[in-house]
Design a protein around this motif. Structure first.
Motif, PDB file in Angstrom:
ATOM      1  N   VAL A 106       0.823  -1.207   0.000  1.00  0.00           N
ATOM      2  CA  VAL A 106       0.000   0.000   0.000  1.00  0.00           C
ATOM      3  C   VAL A 106       0.860   1.261   0.000  1.00  0.00           C
ATOM      4  N   LEU A 107       0.210   2.364  -0.322  1.00  0.00           N
ATOM      5  CA  LEU A 107       0.804   3.693  -0.188  1.00  0.00           C
ATOM      6  C   LEU A 107       0.046   4.385   0.934  1.00  0.00           C
ATOM      7  N   ALA A 108       0.741   4.715   1.997  1.00  0.00           N
ATOM      8  CA  ALA A 108       0.144   5.396   3.145  1.00  0.00           C
ATOM      9  C   ALA A 108       0.492   6.872   3.070  1.00  0.00           C
ATOM     10  N   GLU A 109      -0.522   7.717   3.141  1.00  0.00           N
ATOM     11  CA  GLU A 109      -0.302   9.161   3.160  1.00  0.00           C
ATOM     12  C   GLU A 109      -0.538   9.652   4.577  1.00  0.00           C
ATOM     13  N   LEU A 110       0.427  10.426   5.066  1.00  0.00           N
ATOM     14  CA  LEU A 110       0.362  10.916   6.439  1.00  0.00           C
ATOM     15  C   LEU A 110      -0.267  12.302   6.486  1.00  0.00           C
ATOM     16  N   GLU A 111      -0.693  12.713   7.671  1.00  0.00           N
ATOM     17  CA  GLU A 111      -1.305  14.024   7.875  1.00  0.00           C
ATOM     18  C   GLU A 111      -0.400  15.166   7.435  1.00  0.00           C
ATOM     19  N   ASN A 112       0.927  14.999   7.578  1.00  0.00           N
ATOM     20  CA  ASN A 112       1.869  16.064   7.206  1.00  0.00           C
ATOM     21  C   ASN A 112       2.221  16.049   5.722  1.00  0.00           C
ATOM     22  N   GLY A 113       1.616  15.143   4.932  1.00  0.00           N
ATOM     23  CA  GLY A 113       1.852  15.100   3.490  1.00  0.00           C
ATOM     24  C   GLY A 113       2.878  14.076   3.049  1.00  0.00           C
ATOM     25  N   ASP A 114       3.635  13.496   3.974  1.00  0.00           N
ATOM     26  CA  ASP A 114       4.599  12.458   3.617  1.00  0.00           C
ATOM     27  C   ASP A 114       3.870  11.217   3.127  1.00  0.00           C
ATOM     28  N   LYS A 115       4.557  10.455   2.253  1.00  0.00           N
ATOM     29  CA  LYS A 115       3.995   9.220   1.721  1.00  0.00           C
ATOM     30  C   LYS A 115       4.986   8.088   1.938  1.00  0.00           C
ATOM     31  N   ILE A 116       4.474   6.943   2.341  1.00  0.00           N
ATOM     32  CA  ILE A 116       5.302   5.767   2.595  1.00  0.00           C
ATOM     33  C   ILE A 116       4.650   4.586   1.897  1.00  0.00           C
ATOM     34  N   ASP A 117       5.433   3.872   1.091  1.00  0.00           N
ATOM     35  CA  ASP A 117       4.906   2.661   0.488  1.00  0.00           C
ATOM     36  C   ASP A 117       5.520   1.461   1.185  1.00  0.00           C
ATOM     37  N   GLY A 118       4.702   0.439   1.409  1.00  0.00           N
ATOM     38  CA  GLY A 118       5.180  -0.753   2.075  1.00  0.00           C
ATOM     39  C   GLY A 118       4.069  -1.757   2.272  1.00  0.00           C
ATOM     40  N   ILE A 119       4.396  -2.840   2.949  1.00  0.00           N
ATOM     41  CA  ILE A 119       3.461  -3.917   3.214  1.00  0.00           C
ATOM     42  C   ILE A 119       3.003  -3.802   4.663  1.00  0.00           C
ATOM     43  N   ILE A 120       1.701  -3.810   4.882  1.00  0.00           N
ATOM     44  CA  ILE A 120       1.175  -3.769   6.242  1.00  0.00           C
ATOM     45  C   ILE A 120       1.381  -5.146   6.857  1.00  0.00           C
ATOM     46  N   THR A 121       2.157  -5.206   7.929  1.00  0.00           N
ATOM     47  CA  THR A 121       2.473  -6.481   8.568  1.00  0.00           C
ATOM     48  C   THR A 121       1.771  -6.663   9.906  1.00  0.00           C
ATOM     49  N   GLY A 122       1.262  -5.586  10.478  1.00  0.00           N
ATOM     50  CA  GLY A 122       0.601  -5.691  11.767  1.00  0.00           C
ATOM     51  C   GLY A 122      -0.239  -4.464  12.053  1.00  0.00           C
ATOM     52  N   LEU A 123      -1.134  -4.608  13.026  1.00  0.00           N
ATOM     53  CA  LEU A 123      -2.060  -3.533  13.350  1.00  0.00           C
ATOM     54  C   LEU A 123      -2.572  -3.734  14.770  1.00  0.00           C
ATOM     55  N   ASP A 124      -2.653  -2.643  15.510  1.00  0.00           N
ATOM     56  CA  ASP A 124      -3.339  -2.669  16.804  1.00  0.00           C
ATOM     57  C   ASP A 124      -4.155  -1.388  16.924  1.00  0.00           C
ATOM     58  N   ASN A 125      -4.700  -1.105  18.076  1.00  0.00           N
ATOM     59  CA  ASN A 125      -5.584   0.061  18.226  1.00  0.00           C
ATOM     60  C   ASN A 125      -4.879   1.395  18.079  1.00  0.00           C
ATOM     61  N   GLU A 126      -3.561   1.420  18.202  1.00  0.00           N
ATOM     62  CA  GLU A 126      -2.825   2.680  18.143  1.00  0.00           C
ATOM     63  C   GLU A 126      -1.854   2.786  16.974  1.00  0.00           C
ATOM     64  N   TYR A 127      -1.294   1.655  16.519  1.00  0.00           N
ATOM     65  CA  TYR A 127      -0.215   1.690  15.532  1.00  0.00           C
ATOM     66  C   TYR A 127      -0.471   0.747  14.363  1.00  0.00           C
ATOM     67  N   VAL A 128       0.137   1.085  13.234  1.00  0.00           N
ATOM     68  CA  VAL A 128       0.170   0.201  12.073  1.00  0.00           C
ATOM     69  C   VAL A 128       1.643  -0.072  11.776  1.00  0.00           C
ATOM     70  N   TYR A 129       1.947  -1.330  11.468  1.00  0.00           N
ATOM     71  CA  TYR A 129       3.321  -1.778  11.281  1.00  0.00           C
ATOM     72  C   TYR A 129       3.538  -2.091   9.803  1.00  0.00           C
ATOM     73  N   PHE A 130       4.626  -1.540   9.250  1.00  0.00           N
ATOM     74  CA  PHE A 130       4.933  -1.704   7.834  1.00  0.00           C
ATOM     75  C   PHE A 130       6.284  -2.383   7.638  1.00  0.00           C
ATOM     76  N   ALA A 131       6.395  -3.119   6.542  1.00  0.00           N
ATOM     77  CA  ALA A 131       7.679  -3.568   6.023  1.00  0.00           C
ATOM     78  C   ALA A 131       7.915  -2.693   4.786  1.00  0.00           C
ATOM     79  N   VAL A 132       8.895  -1.795   4.868  1.00  0.00           N
ATOM     80  CA  VAL A 132       9.157  -0.815   3.826  1.00  0.00           C
ATOM     81  C   VAL A 132      10.395  -1.237   3.033  1.00  0.00           C
ATOM     82  N   PRO A 133      10.310  -1.261   1.696  1.00  0.00           N
ATOM     83  CA  PRO A 133      11.474  -1.639   0.887  1.00  0.00           C
ATOM     84  C   PRO A 133      12.671  -0.740   1.172  1.00  0.00           C
TER      85      PRO A 133
END
Length: 109
Positions: free
Chosen positions: A20-47
């Protein structure tokens, strides 16, 4: 959990283990694979960029397995990689769910 936070959580949950491509509130973009998720955080494997990877895995004598002349010296270690370990292709990135503003599914190719 507020409605916006729940929406992003559900998107991440629906796209678990997807590229996926994740867009952040500050405008930054990160592409990667979502590997985990909880109520507060999302975990990515980024190339990882190949040039940065080669710098971080410089030759270290303690990482060489076997003995020269027996087919296990430098360049012939585990898996045939110099130094005995394959190059790292991904790094872990942990982002707060509150920082995500959008999530887009990307193709693997």
């Amino acid at each position: 959990m507020n409605q916006g936070h729940k929406h992003i959580y559900d998107l991440c949950k629906d796209h678990m283990h997807a590229y996926v491509l994740a867009e952040l509130e500050n405008g930054d973009k990160i592409d990667g694979i979502i590997t985990g998720l909880d109520n507060e955080y999302v975990y990515f494997a980024v190339p990882v960029n190949g040039e940065q990877d080669m710098e971080s895995h410089s030759m270290d004598e303690s990482r060489i397995f076997g003995y020269p002349g027996f087919g296990y010296g430098p360049g012939f270690g585990y898996g045939g990689f110099y130094g005995g370990f394959p190059p790292r292709r991904f790094r872990r990135v942990i982002l707060p769910l509150a920082a995500l503003s959008a999530l887009t599914l990307l193709p693997w190719y």
